[in-house]
Structure formats: structure tokens, C-alpha cells
Scaffold this motif. Structure first.
Motif, PDB file in Angstrom:
ATOM      1  N   MET A  24      14.924  -5.772  -4.171  1.00 26.51           N
ATOM      2  CA  MET A  24      13.740  -5.292  -4.889  1.00 26.51           C
ATOM      3  C   MET A  24      13.966  -3.881  -5.431  1.00 26.51           C
TER       4      MET A  24
ATOM      5  N   LEU B  23       0.145  -5.636  -9.402  1.00 28.91           N
ATOM      6  CA  LEU B  23       0.532  -5.615 -10.810  1.00 28.91           C
ATOM      7  C   LEU B  23       0.880  -7.019 -11.288  1.00 28.91           C
ATOM      8  N   ASP B  24       1.670  -7.726 -10.498  1.00 30.36           N
ATOM      9  CA  ASP B  24       2.024  -9.110 -10.843  1.00 30.36           C
ATOM     10  C   ASP B  24       0.774  -9.970 -10.963  1.00 30.36           C
TER      11      ASP B  24
ATOM     12  N   LEU C 136       8.015   2.524  -5.414  1.00 29.68           N
ATOM     13  CA  LEU C 136       9.238   1.858  -5.872  1.00 29.68           C
ATOM     14  C   LEU C 136      10.061   2.808  -6.754  1.00 29.68           C
TER      15      LEU C 136
ATOM     16  N   ILE D  56      -0.338   0.653   1.632  1.00 28.64           N
ATOM     17  CA  ILE D  56      -1.532  -0.034   2.128  1.00 28.64           C
ATOM     18  C   ILE D  56      -1.360  -0.245   3.625  1.00 28.64           C
TER      19      ILE D  56
ATOM     20  N   ILE E 111      -0.964   1.217  -7.924  1.00 34.93           N
ATOM     21  CA  ILE E 111      -1.130  -0.221  -7.687  1.00 34.93           C
ATOM     22  C   ILE E 111       0.128  -0.743  -6.988  1.00 34.93           C
ATOM     23  N   THR E 112      -0.029  -1.793  -6.174  1.00 34.17           N
ATOM     24  CA  THR E 112       1.170  -2.375  -5.564  1.00 34.17           C
ATOM     25  C   THR E 112       1.861  -3.293  -6.569  1.00 34.17           C
ATOM     26  N   VAL E 113       3.113  -3.571  -6.308  1.00 32.94           N
ATOM     27  CA  VAL E 113       3.867  -4.488  -7.168  1.00 32.94           C
ATOM     28  C   VAL E 113       3.175  -5.854  -7.163  1.00 32.94           C
ATOM     29  N   LYS E 114       2.676  -6.263  -5.983  1.00 28.02           N
ATOM     30  CA  LYS E 114       1.945  -7.519  -5.875  1.00 28.02           C
ATOM     31  C   LYS E 114       0.685  -7.505  -6.745  1.00 28.02           C
TER      32      LYS E 114
ATOM     33  N   ASP F  98       5.061  -7.750   2.808  1.00 32.21           N
ATOM     34  CA  ASP F  98       6.401  -7.984   2.275  1.00 32.21           C
ATOM     35  C   ASP F  98       6.793  -6.907   1.267  1.00 32.21           C
ATOM     36  N   GLU F  99       7.946  -7.107   0.633  1.00 31.12           N
ATOM     37  CA  GLU F  99       8.487  -6.062  -0.237  1.00 31.12           C
ATOM     38  C   GLU F  99       7.657  -5.848  -1.498  1.00 31.12           C
ATOM     39  N   MET F 100       6.718  -6.763  -1.772  1.00 30.52           N
ATOM     40  CA  MET F 100       5.857  -6.624  -2.951  1.00 30.52           C
ATOM     41  C   MET F 100       4.647  -5.719  -2.689  1.00 30.52           C
ATOM     42  N   ASP F 101       4.483  -5.260  -1.458  1.00 30.96           N
ATOM     43  CA  ASP F 101       3.326  -4.439  -1.105  1.00 30.96           C
ATOM     44  C   ASP F 101       3.540  -2.953  -1.383  1.00 30.96           C
ATOM     45  N   ILE F 102       4.736  -2.580  -1.759  1.00 30.45           N
ATOM     46  CA  ILE F 102       5.008  -1.188  -2.110  1.00 30.45           C
ATOM     47  C   ILE F 102       4.262  -0.865  -3.406  1.00 30.45           C
ATOM     48  N   THR F 103       3.857   0.388  -3.581  1.00 30.50           N
ATOM     49  CA  THR F 103       3.234   0.753  -4.850  1.00 30.50           C
ATOM     50  C   THR F 103       4.311   0.971  -5.915  1.00 30.50           C
ATOM     51  N   VAL F 104       3.901   0.916  -7.158  1.00 28.48           N
ATOM     52  CA  VAL F 104       4.828   1.174  -8.263  1.00 28.48           C
ATOM     53  C   VAL F 104       5.401   2.587  -8.116  1.00 28.48           C
TER      54      VAL F 104
END
Lengths: 267, 267
Positions: free
Chosen positions: A54, B25-26, A25, A116, B20-23, A16-22
Motif C-alpha cells: 500500500m 475516499l474509495d 499515507l 481513526i 479522509i481515510t483511503v477507505k 486494515d491498511e485502507m484505514d490510514i488517512t490520505v
């Protein structure tokens, strides 16, 4: 890539959209124009809207033709910083590697921000050792009775070399068709029949994985003849065919994949 | 993993705290206690301080002994949500896979949040096709004249099967020792001599990669006999030995790795 124009390939990861790296993003937010492409791989746990929310920017979804021709993307990238968002790692698809080379050949600076990838996440989910994987293979849809036997031959070669095989499954995103693990297992047995082999008679252990990287992930390890009748739920799926197993890998398949102990005895 | 206690393995990726991914980090921010481990792999482009600042929480750095024994981590994880931050993908190191199984065996829930990995990033950096990689191998430091020849044999097997080889290089983080690409190339030639082979005479093309995923990344492709004298700069490094190349892969090695065209003719 430090200039104001150019093409940045940004990996979105596997679910999902949370799998992108900082880093990815941040890079996406700095682009003047953002494209996405989901026909080579899909981000099943997300939607275009959630991705836009996001990032906080509009994202233009491209068709297969747009990406394969590449003209639209390259034209834009001559004048501004263009981001191309893709599932998984952005260079895992040949089309993107090709597009990168075209850009470089035209003097357009490029950058790759890794994502990833199922290539690493699948072995990780099973607790199998990454360095013990041989070449990855892909099972296509059986179309009008036609299918190759090369994936079957690849997994046997890997097994004989003491290696595991990751098997990716065909995706026709534009038609909403995703090959399922159970279907693919049936195809593997058809391949065995066509090739006149008996690998799965001697080594029936197979692992079916669904939605890896999501909260709804499923991992089932067992006999191919029974697993091929199971429902692995919504896509994406993939398959792993274990090679000879270390003690700790057997433990992992028992604990993480509920593998029947009896099946592991021969490995 | 939805309870209040348990062990979350969080991948930090390959270069700095932005990988790191956003996931991830959270998830790190939701942990009651955060550990990090950098002896199996290191995050060279970052510092413990920058990592803590990014997450906004203190991170306790563990020694090799702490992770291998695991007792400290597991004890904590019985009562609160513990995060273990590691470079790359968290399950690429056997130690972490082992720790996960121990936790599961003790009834401690676990979760894996994948990180970007050199296993995917190195092929991507070179524009080589991922499915054409065979098993990964690792070159150790030559200690008191001793070295195995198994990495050399692995790359020849891959080549003969039409595959590329990713070669990882030994890390002794606790001593600040990281095997360099040039040193590793010398070791490969020693291995060839010891094994009585002539692979590199016929196929001298080799790719040395440094700091992939960082702004200071370097990629050099050329003859092993000259590249072994080059300085690849600060760690981490890795090596790729190309197998037979598609036309597009040759293009990629020319454009992205400055490979002399003459060397590509035999591939």
C-alpha cells in the motif's frame, strides 16, 4: 515538521491498511525510514506485506523492546525522517506519548498524524452518544486466578453518573493472544463476585463488538449471562456497558445491535 | 453494504480534505451521488472545491434543514448509492445517528466509514492519557446573557473523579460563528460565578487548542485568567481542563503546551 529529520507518528486506524488517512499515507511515503509496531494494538485485517504494498516502501516491524527502549528509533530520527506506523491513533498508547517526549527532549522534531480509533468507532457502531461515555477501562487476562476489580468499579461509577462505558480488552500480540468479548464478560462476572456487587443482576444489558470497521464486524447486545457463552469470532473485540439510555439510543441498540426489547425497558 | 443502493456515512476528519481515510475516499468515489454537511462540524482547512477535486466527483452541499428532514437523502438512497460526507467521525453528531436509524427502518442499507475525531486528537495533541478523560462537554454561545452551568459542573465532577475534561465549543456554521477558546474561557468563569464555585481559583490550569491536525495548530496551557485574553487565531478551537496529572502528563504539558512549571505543582 518541515525539516529533513525527525519522527512522525502515523496512525493506521482500526482494521486494515485502507484505514490510514490520505495525509498519513503521503507522510509515510516521504519518510526515509519506516517502522511499525503492533504490540500495543494490532491491525487484524491486514498483513505487513499488504501494508508495505500500500505504501510502496519497506516497513521494519519493531519488537516491544525496540519501542520501549526507543534508542534505535531516536538514533535514526536524528539523521533522517523516520515514520512510526501504529494501529489506531498513534498517541493512544502511553509508550508512544513517552517516545514523543523523549524525542522532543533530545531536540528531534516530532509530528503526529491521527488515526481513526476504537475509542470513537465503538460508540459510533452502536449509535450511542459520544458525549455520554465516561472513562474507558481495560480488562486484563486473568493470570493464575488473579484479576483486579477496578474495571468493574469504573463501569458502576460511570453508570451512576448516567454514562456508558467502553471496555477495551487485553492484547498480547507477541503471543497471539487477544482477550475475547465472551471471556471478558466471564471476567466481569468474576469481578462482580469478588467485589460482592449485584450490578449485572439489575442491569444485565451488555454489548459485545468484534472486528469493528471491517466487513466482518459483529455487534451483539443482550444479557451478559447468555452473551458470555457466544462466540464473537476472530479478534479484536471490545465491550460496551450502556448507562441510562435516551429514546434514540434504545432505538439504535434495537436496530444496530438486535437488543431484545424487554432488556431495554429498565434503561 | 454490498448492494447498489444505500447510504454511506463517510468521515472527513478534523482539518482538511487529506484527513479522509483511503477507505473513505474509495467509498466516496463509488457513490452515485455525494452530499456533504458542514453545520454540525466544519472542515476549516479545506474548501468544497478542494474536496471535490480530491474525490474527483461533484459534491452537493446540504443545508441544516436538508439533513434534519433527511427526506432528500433517503429518497435518493433508495435507488442509488448515496454518500454523506461529514467532518470528524460521521456518527459523533446525533443528527447523523438519527438519519442512519431512519434509513435502516425504511430498509435502506447503511454503512459507516469512520473519520479521525477531535475526541481523540485533542488528548493526543496534549500527550494526556485517553483513558483518563471523563465525559465530554460543550460550551454554547452566551445568548442574551443566558448560559447554562452544566459544562462547569461536568468538569468539576470529572476532576473529582481524577479525570480530564475535553470541552467542545459551539459552532453556528451557517452564520460563520465559531466560539473561540478565549471567549469560552470567559464563559467558564461566568459559569463559576453563577454557580458560586471556586474551582478555577484552586485549579487555574487550562489548555486552549486551535486548528488541531493542521500545520497551523496552536496549543497554549496556562492560567485561565491570562489565557482568556489571548488570541487563539482562526477556528476551530477546543479546550481541555486537566484533572490530576501523572508525572509523564506533566512532562507532556510542559513540552507540548509550554505550561509554566509553577502551575503544575498543584496537580
Amino acid at each position: 515538521m518541515h525539516g529533513k529529520s525527525g519522527l512522525v507518528f502515523i496512525g493506521l486506524g482500526i482494521n486494515d491498511e485502507m484505514d490510514i488517512t490520505v495525509k498519513g499515507l503521503d507522510a509515510a511515503r516521504e519518510c526515509g525510514c519506516l517502522f511499525s509496531e503492533f504490540y500495543t494494538a494490532a491491525l487484524m485485517g491486514s498483513t505487513p506485506e499488504r501494508l508495505e504494498e500500500m505504501i510502496g516502501r519497506p516497513v521494519i516491524s519493531l519488537t516491544r523492546e525496540d519501542v520501549e527502549s526507543g534508542d534505535l528509533i531516536l538514533e535514526k530520527a536524528k539523521n533522517e525522517r523516520v515514520g512510526l506506523l501504529t494501529a489506531g491513533d498513534p498517541m493512544a498508547a502511553t509508550t508512544h506519548a513517552d517516545l514523543r517526549l523523549r524525542a522532543e527532549n533530545e531536540g528531534i522534531p516530532t509530528e503526529v498524524i491521527n488515526g481513526i480509533s476504537i475509542l470513537v468507532a465503538a460508540p459510533s457502531a452502536l449509535g450511542l452518544q459520544h458525549y455520554k461515555f465516561g472513562r474507558t477501562t481495560t480488562i486484563p487476562f486473568v493470570e493464575q486466578g488473579y484479576f483486579p476489580t477496578s474495571p468493574y468499579e469504573a463501569l458502576i461509577k460511570n453508570f451512576e453518573a448516567g454514562l456508558h462505558t467502553l471496555v477495551l480488552l487485553d492484547i498480547h500480540s507477541d503471543e497471539g493472544r487477544y482477550l475475547t468479548a465472551d471471556e471478558a464478560m466471564k471476567t466481569l462476572l468474576l469481578m462482580e463476585k469478588k467485589a460482592g456487587g449485584n450490578f449485572f443482576e439489575e442491569h444485565p444489558l451488555i454489548c459485545g463488538l468484534g472486528r469493528i470497521g471491517s466487513d466482518a464486524a459483529v455487534i451483539r447486545c443482550g444479557d451478559i449471562h447468555s452473551l458470555k457463552e457466544k462466540d464473537f469470532g476472530p479478534p479484536l473485540h471490545c465491550i460496551v456497558i450502556p448507562g441510562p439510555l435516551h429514546y434514540m439510543e434504545k432505538e439504535a441498540l434495537k436496530i444496530l445491535g438486535n437488543t431484545p426489547e424487554k432488556l431495554l425497558d429498565d434503561y
